[in-house]
Design a protein around this motif. Sequence first.
Motif, PDB file in Angstrom:
ATOM      1  N   ASP A 254      81.455  35.726  24.773  1.00  0.00           N
ATOM      2  CA  ASP A 254      81.484  37.179  24.660  1.00  0.00           C
ATOM      3  C   ASP A 254      82.742  37.671  25.356  1.00  0.00           C
ATOM      4  O   ASP A 254      83.592  36.879  25.756  1.00  0.00           O
ATOM      5  CB  ASP A 254      80.221  37.776  25.290  1.00  0.00           C
ATOM      6  N   THR A 255      82.849  38.954  25.540  1.00  0.00           N
ATOM      7  CA  THR A 255      84.023  39.502  26.223  1.00  0.00           C
ATOM      8  C   THR A 255      83.889  39.311  27.726  1.00  0.00           C
ATOM      9  O   THR A 255      82.790  39.091  28.257  1.00  0.00           O
ATOM     10  CB  THR A 255      84.176  40.993  25.921  1.00  0.00           C
ATOM     11  N   ILE A 256      85.024  39.416  28.415  1.00  0.00           N
ATOM     12  CA  ILE A 256      85.006  39.332  29.880  1.00  0.00           C
ATOM     13  C   ILE A 256      84.167  40.462  30.455  1.00  0.00           C
ATOM     14  O   ILE A 256      83.410  40.275  31.422  1.00  0.00           O
ATOM     15  CB  ILE A 256      86.442  39.371  30.428  1.00  0.00           C
ATOM     16  N   LEU A 257      84.261  41.633  29.854  1.00  0.00           N
ATOM     17  CA  LEU A 257      83.491  42.785  30.320  1.00  0.00           C
ATOM     18  C   LEU A 257      82.004  42.483  30.333  1.00  0.00           C
ATOM     19  O   LEU A 257      81.319  42.707  31.346  1.00  0.00           O
ATOM     20  CB  LEU A 257      83.780  43.984  29.402  1.00  0.00           C
ATOM     21  N   GLU A 258      81.479  41.940  29.240  1.00  0.00           N
ATOM     22  CA  GLU A 258      80.048  41.662  29.156  1.00  0.00           C
ATOM     23  C   GLU A 258      79.645  40.504  30.055  1.00  0.00           C
ATOM     24  O   GLU A 258      78.522  40.469  30.558  1.00  0.00           O
ATOM     25  CB  GLU A 258      79.647  41.376  27.705  1.00  0.00           C
ATOM     26  N   ASN A 259      80.551  39.551  30.276  1.00  0.00           N
ATOM     27  CA  ASN A 259      80.239  38.442  31.179  1.00  0.00           C
ATOM     28  C   ASN A 259      80.092  38.914  32.619  1.00  0.00           C
ATOM     29  O   ASN A 259      79.256  38.398  33.359  1.00  0.00           O
ATOM     30  CB  ASN A 259      81.319  37.363  31.077  1.00  0.00           C
ATOM     31  N   ILE A 260      80.899  39.893  33.026  1.00  0.00           N
ATOM     32  CA  ILE A 260      80.771  40.443  34.374  1.00  0.00           C
ATOM     33  C   ILE A 260      79.568  41.376  34.452  1.00  0.00           C
ATOM     34  O   ILE A 260      78.830  41.375  35.435  1.00  0.00           O
ATOM     35  CB  ILE A 260      82.061  41.182  34.775  1.00  0.00           C
ATOM     36  N   ARG A 261      79.342  42.139  33.385  1.00  0.00           N
ATOM     37  CA  ARG A 261      78.279  43.135  33.382  1.00  0.00           C
ATOM     38  C   ARG A 261      76.892  42.510  33.435  1.00  0.00           C
ATOM     39  O   ARG A 261      75.899  43.210  33.699  1.00  0.00           O
ATOM     40  CB  ARG A 261      78.424  44.003  32.124  1.00  0.00           C
ATOM     41  N   ILE A 262      76.783  41.205  33.221  1.00  0.00           N
ATOM     42  CA  ILE A 262      75.485  40.526  33.358  1.00  0.00           C
ATOM     43  C   ILE A 262      74.895  40.783  34.742  1.00  0.00           C
ATOM     44  O   ILE A 262      73.682  40.883  34.918  1.00  0.00           O
ATOM     45  CB  ILE A 262      75.645  39.007  33.103  1.00  0.00           C
ATOM     46  N   GLY A 263      75.775  40.910  35.737  1.00  0.00           N
ATOM     47  CA  GLY A 263      75.298  41.169  37.101  1.00  0.00           C
ATOM     48  C   GLY A 263      74.579  42.496  37.231  1.00  0.00           C
ATOM     49  O   GLY A 263      73.682  42.640  38.080  1.00  0.00           O
ATOM     50  N   ASN A 264      74.947  43.472  36.415  1.00  0.00           N
ATOM     51  CA  ASN A 264      74.305  44.780  36.437  1.00  0.00           C
ATOM     52  C   ASN A 264      74.585  45.471  35.106  1.00  0.00           C
ATOM     53  O   ASN A 264      75.634  46.098  34.929  1.00  0.00           O
ATOM     54  CB  ASN A 264      74.827  45.641  37.594  1.00  0.00           C
ATOM     55  N   PRO A 265      73.672  45.359  34.135  1.00  0.00           N
ATOM     56  CA  PRO A 265      73.916  45.900  32.791  1.00  0.00           C
ATOM     57  C   PRO A 265      74.214  47.396  32.766  1.00  0.00           C
ATOM     58  O   PRO A 265      74.800  47.893  31.814  1.00  0.00           O
ATOM     59  CB  PRO A 265      72.610  45.585  32.046  1.00  0.00           C
TER      60      PRO A 265
END
Length: 416
Positions: A254-265
């Motif tokens: 997925d995108t880098i944004l969504e990979n980081i956002r896993i921590g807090n959707p």
Amino acid sequence: MVLAILIIMAWGRNWNDMIDAYLTAQTEVNSTIVEYLESIKVIKAFNQTANSFKTYRQNMANWRDSMIRWSKERAIPFAVYQGLVLSTPAFIIPAGLLLYCGGYLTIETFLMFLIVGPVFGNLFMRIYEFLRYGVEEKKCLERIYKVFDAKDICDRGKKRLNGFDITFKNVCFSYEKGANVLNNINFHVPEGTKCAIVGPSGSGKTTIGRLICRFWDVNKGEILIGGHNIKDLPLKDLLSNISMVSQDPHIFNDTILENIRIGNPKASMEEIIAVSKAAKCHEFIEKLPDGYLTSVGEAGAKLSGGEKQRIGIARALLKDAPIIILDEATVFLDPENEASIQDAISNLTKNKTVIMIAHRLHTIRNVEQILVLKEGKIVERGKYDELLNKNGLFRKMWDTYSSALSWSIKRGEVDV
């Protein structure tokens, strides 16, 4: 027709074993192909392309042999069955002529049977297909049900966390039916303190971190968080209070944004950029073609090991959980970035309960306690200076680690 069906059903008693062998051989082939594709870099790097196909060839040969056995076993019974169900005219014609000559059958009825009989026989050819595929599908379903029937982790806890200290009491654990990986582990990590776990490879360090997250249940003893056995806590509540940064963080396709956002959707873009800067990954993300919207490929194939680790740290920073588990979170970082990442980790772990699984011993100088594991047992515990003065396993590990830091490559008398 009755004779044909009896023959095919009698022969069908052996189908279970034959189809099971066929599916097992097919599974081995598929596993070998997947393993080869996942390991292609290592295979190419060590020039093992030819050797890597040995297992594949053997598994393909086993699959071929199972298909040949299946074909030979079914050849004669199927031929007899086919001959019987397609031979209806051989029975209809003499029987029809006899009845017609005796006046029991009209010519119209006789002709109707001559037309319908062969069609009727052809329909019975489908019975073989139904029986064969029925047995195969039954075997496939049995394999699926083995997964469905696997024992679930019981998630009926109703207690709520009111503290974040961690306690292990006489914990023993083994994977499946193997030997114990952990034996009578006892320790306490007060809330807001850091505990480092060190030891040789295979001593059980990573297993302790996974047990805290309740990826498995212990065989004996109990793990307490905030005074409650983790089995008495709702699994969702437990995991929402734990952030884990592993030595090889999983990156989704997925995108880098969504990979980081896993921590807090629910995190905003500003929050994601802030944690990315703290984890020292904002700069390299900005240089990518689409920035935070860049797709990283399967398992983060487009990123380096260090970049993936920094994204994993940013993910944990965004979650901001009170319990942090660091499984060698700087193992892939270069010396230039390690110092800055250590600052990010310091911010991540500030006022948190921290379990640090470490190989780089210089990163655990300031923790409140260190546990030294060997063969699944705690053989030493204490602070950094105390353990160095004991001249035990930790001191040996430190001496080995220190000497490795001073290694150099020499060409003749000149250091390279």
